[in-house]
Design a protein around this motif. Structure first.
Motif, short mmCIF file in Angstrom:
data_model
loop_
_atom_site.label_atom_id
_atom_site.label_comp_id
_atom_site.label_asym_id
_atom_site.label_seq_id
_atom_site.Cartn_x
_atom_site.Cartn_y
_atom_site.Cartn_z
N UNK A 1 0.78 -1.23 0.00
CA UNK A 1 0.00 0.00 0.00
C UNK A 1 0.81 1.27 0.00
N UNK A 2 2.10 1.19 -0.34
CA UNK A 2 2.94 2.38 -0.34
C UNK A 2 3.44 2.76 -1.73
N UNK A 3 2.80 2.23 -2.76
CA UNK A 3 3.14 2.60 -4.13
C UNK A 3 1.91 2.44 -5.00
N UNK A 4 1.83 3.29 -6.01
CA UNK A 4 0.72 3.25 -6.97
C UNK A 4 1.26 3.53 -8.36
N UNK A 5 0.49 3.13 -9.36
CA UNK A 5 0.79 3.43 -10.76
C UNK A 5 -0.19 4.48 -11.25
N UNK A 6 0.32 5.50 -11.93
CA UNK A 6 -0.54 6.48 -12.59
C UNK A 6 -0.36 6.26 -14.09
N UNK A 7 -1.45 5.86 -14.74
CA UNK A 7 -1.37 5.37 -16.12
C UNK A 7 -1.45 6.49 -17.15
N UNK A 8 -0.60 6.39 -18.15
CA UNK A 8 -0.66 7.20 -19.37
C UNK A 8 -0.65 8.70 -19.08
N UNK A 9 0.43 9.14 -18.44
CA UNK A 9 0.64 10.55 -18.12
C UNK A 9 1.54 11.18 -19.18
N UNK A 10 1.27 12.44 -19.50
CA UNK A 10 2.14 13.16 -20.42
C UNK A 10 1.73 14.61 -20.54
N UNK B 1 -1.48 0.51 -3.83
CA UNK B 1 -2.10 -0.72 -4.31
C UNK B 1 -3.23 -0.42 -5.29
N UNK B 2 -2.97 0.55 -6.18
CA UNK B 2 -3.98 0.87 -7.17
C UNK B 2 -3.33 1.44 -8.43
N UNK B 3 -4.09 1.41 -9.51
CA UNK B 3 -3.70 2.04 -10.77
C UNK B 3 -4.68 3.17 -11.02
N UNK B 4 -4.17 4.38 -11.15
CA UNK B 4 -5.00 5.56 -11.35
C UNK B 4 -5.02 5.94 -12.82
N UNK B 5 -6.22 6.19 -13.33
CA UNK B 5 -6.39 6.49 -14.74
C UNK B 5 -6.69 5.23 -15.53
N UNK B 6 -7.47 5.39 -16.60
CA UNK B 6 -7.81 4.24 -17.44
C UNK B 6 -6.58 3.76 -18.19
N UNK B 7 -6.24 2.48 -18.00
CA UNK B 7 -5.07 1.93 -18.68
C UNK B 7 -5.39 1.80 -20.17
N UNK B 8 -4.53 2.35 -21.04
CA UNK B 8 -4.86 2.38 -22.48
C UNK B 8 -4.86 1.00 -23.12
N UNK B 9 -5.60 0.90 -24.21
CA UNK B 9 -5.59 -0.33 -25.01
C UNK B 9 -4.20 -0.55 -25.59
N UNK C 1 10.85 7.36 -29.90
CA UNK C 1 10.22 8.36 -29.04
C UNK C 1 8.70 8.29 -29.13
N UNK C 2 8.06 8.34 -27.95
CA UNK C 2 6.61 8.34 -27.88
C UNK C 2 6.10 9.60 -27.19
N UNK C 3 5.05 9.44 -26.36
CA UNK C 3 4.42 10.59 -25.72
C UNK C 3 3.99 10.19 -24.30
N UNK C 4 2.82 9.63 -24.11
CA UNK C 4 2.37 9.27 -22.77
C UNK C 4 3.11 8.06 -22.22
N UNK C 5 3.11 7.94 -20.89
CA UNK C 5 3.74 6.79 -20.24
C UNK C 5 3.19 6.60 -18.83
N UNK C 6 3.49 5.46 -18.24
CA UNK C 6 3.00 5.13 -16.90
C UNK C 6 4.06 5.51 -15.87
N UNK C 7 3.60 6.01 -14.72
CA UNK C 7 4.53 6.51 -13.71
C UNK C 7 4.23 5.96 -12.32
N UNK C 8 5.24 6.03 -11.48
CA UNK C 8 5.21 5.44 -10.14
C UNK C 8 5.19 6.56 -9.11
#
Length: 467
Positions: free
Chosen positions: A118-127, A402-410, A386-393
């Motif tokens: 519970x001390x880390x989370x993923x934030x999906x597709x940030x840019x 213990x969660x993923x924030x934001x809709x994880x992209x297809x 080179x791309x654009x959005x990415x997932x962050x910690x």
């Protein structure tokens, strides 16, 4: 004689006066804050992944449909860059995303433990984004976009400041500007253990740069010559002068020397009796144990934090970096090593923060990753482009983990979050990501709008991943 007969002369004289008078007062200011700084302290710690981290091989969507697409585009070429799905590293986020399953890079086992605890989370597709947009608008040229997309220097600056290369200040520095009144001494509010970074430059605050392993002295002026008490060169270049430029140069040099001595005395020692040394990390390919430079930077951060009362600080913003993420070639080996370093360093600091010189500070310290951009899904044969959005910690005791924030992209090509070769159109802006942490740090809604100029363009200004 009137020394203030021009604005320029007045400012120069004022700066010199500040240089002469500020540092002798540091010890007193720190002592005055002694009782309170330890009780009301927070730090934001940015870990910048220089070069553009490949998010597709950091957090993997491994549900059957996603996995087929992932293998289709990454298991081809002369040197396939597809990873295997590890059941041991499967994530079980608190908030399920229908039909989706997730796993981590094989080298991120230590991060999974932090996630599960519970001390880390993923934030999906940030840019970087100016406003919400669509892939259709991007393709037909009607989207309002950040400038100079896909450029390393510019996108590093946009991530750190909302502006391309040449920006004068960043959102870390601006956050610090807003809370600096709570520090009795502001010299050590913004600190970089890496390069000169716009992220920790404020409008009013200047970043203080440390070497990765600690304070760098001005040499040879901090030594003696032939046993003399002061090195003659130090006396020469800090001597008073009637020339305004020489006066300011002397004041700046004197300020640097005094700050170096003051910070060195305030920081906790490294090793026994101080902040424990990080262990060596094993290279995931060769197995050879070696020093992790990111963990060394985090040890230095902990040493500074341990001296917070003496320094008179209640709020600090740190910038660290780990380079090598521009993986156009040899991606499997290079990226695997970088993921091992990242996980090792995060885990080391997570354990440290639970006991910094006898104090559990986990709730007060938040680490987060940033990077130039994500990378393409489609392999170039041996790596990615080179791309654009990415997932962050985001990690720390104040993180709703213990969660993923934001809709994880297809995963795949041609969907509404894909703008070419699998480069992701961000669904979360850097400003929303930063504002969430800034709010935890103590900024008001109006201050958030000042620090993040585009935040009003998004219906959701903060994302809920901080307590």
């Amino acid at each position: 004689m009137n020394h203030f007969n021009s604005r320029r002369r007045f400012l120069a004289s004022a700066l010199t006066l500040a240089g002469q008078q500020s540092l002798p007062l540091l010890a007193g200011l720190g002592a005055a804050a002694n009782a309170s700084a330890a009780d009301d302290y927070k730090a934001l710690i940015c870990i910048f992944l220089n070069g553009g981290n490949d998010a597709y091989n950091t957090v993997l969507a491994c549900d059957p449909d996603s996995w087929r697409q992932y293998q289709r585009y990454r298991a081809s070429g002369a040197s396939p860059i597809a990873l295997g799905a590890s059941d041991a590293l499967r994530l079980s986020p608190v908030t399920a995303q229908a039909g989706r399953e997730f796993t981590l890079h094989p080298a991120l086992g230590a991060l999974k433990k932090m996630f599960d605890d519970g001390r880390a989370a993923i934030v999906a597709n940030v840019g970087p984004l100016v406003q919400p947009t669509t892939a259709t608008a991007f393709r037909n040229g009607t989207a309002v976009l950040p400038r100079e997309l896909f450029s390393h220097n510019d996108q590093q600056s946009v991530w750190q400041s909302s502006k391309p290369e040449g920006a004068a200040y960043g959102w870390g520095g601006r956050i610090a500007d807003m809370v600096a009144a709570g520090n009795s001494n502001n010299m050590f509010t913004c600190i970089s253990t890496a390069e000169n970074a716009v992220f920790v430059s404020g409008r009013t605050l200047t970043q203080y740069q440390l070497a990765p392993a600690g304070v760098t002295a001005i040499r040879p002026m901090t030594t003696t010559l032939f046993g003399a008490h002061n090195h003659p060169l130090a006396n020469i270049i800090t001597a008073p002068s009637n020339n305004l430029i020489a006066k300011e140069y002397a004041a700046t040099t004197r300020r640097a020397m005094e700050a170096q001595a003051y910070l060195s005395s305030a920081m906790a020692a490294s090793g026994s009796g101080g902040i424990p040394e990080p262990s060596l990390y094993p290279h995931p390919v060769t197995g050879v144990a070696t020093v992790n430079p990111l963990a060394v930077q985090l040890q230095t951060v902990a040493r500074v934090i341990a001296g917070r009362s003496s320094l008179g600080v209640r709020r600090q913003v740190f910038y660290l970096s780990l380079g090598g993420f521009d993986t156009h070639a040899d991606q499997i080996a290079r990226h695997g090593d970088l993921m091992a370093r990242l996980a090792h360093a995060l885990s080391y600091f997570d354990k440290l923060s639970g006991n910094i010189m006898g104090t559990n500070m986990r709730e007060q310290l938040t680490m987060f990753t940033a990077s130039d951009f994500g990378r393409t899904l489609v392999t170039n044969g041996d790596g990615t482009d080179h791309g654009w959005g990415g997932h962050h910690i985001v990690a720390g005791g104040a993180v709703r983990g213990r969660d993923i924030y934001g809709a994880f992209p297809a995963i795949g090509l041609g969907h509404e979050q894909e703008v070419g070769r699998g480069a992701l159109l961000p669904s979360i802006s850097v400003e929303q990501y930063g504002a969430t942490m800034a709010k935890w740090f103590g900024l008001s809604t109006s201050q958030l709008r000042d620090v993040f100029p585009n935040i009003g363009n998004f219906s959701q200004s903060t994302l809920g991943f901080m307590s």
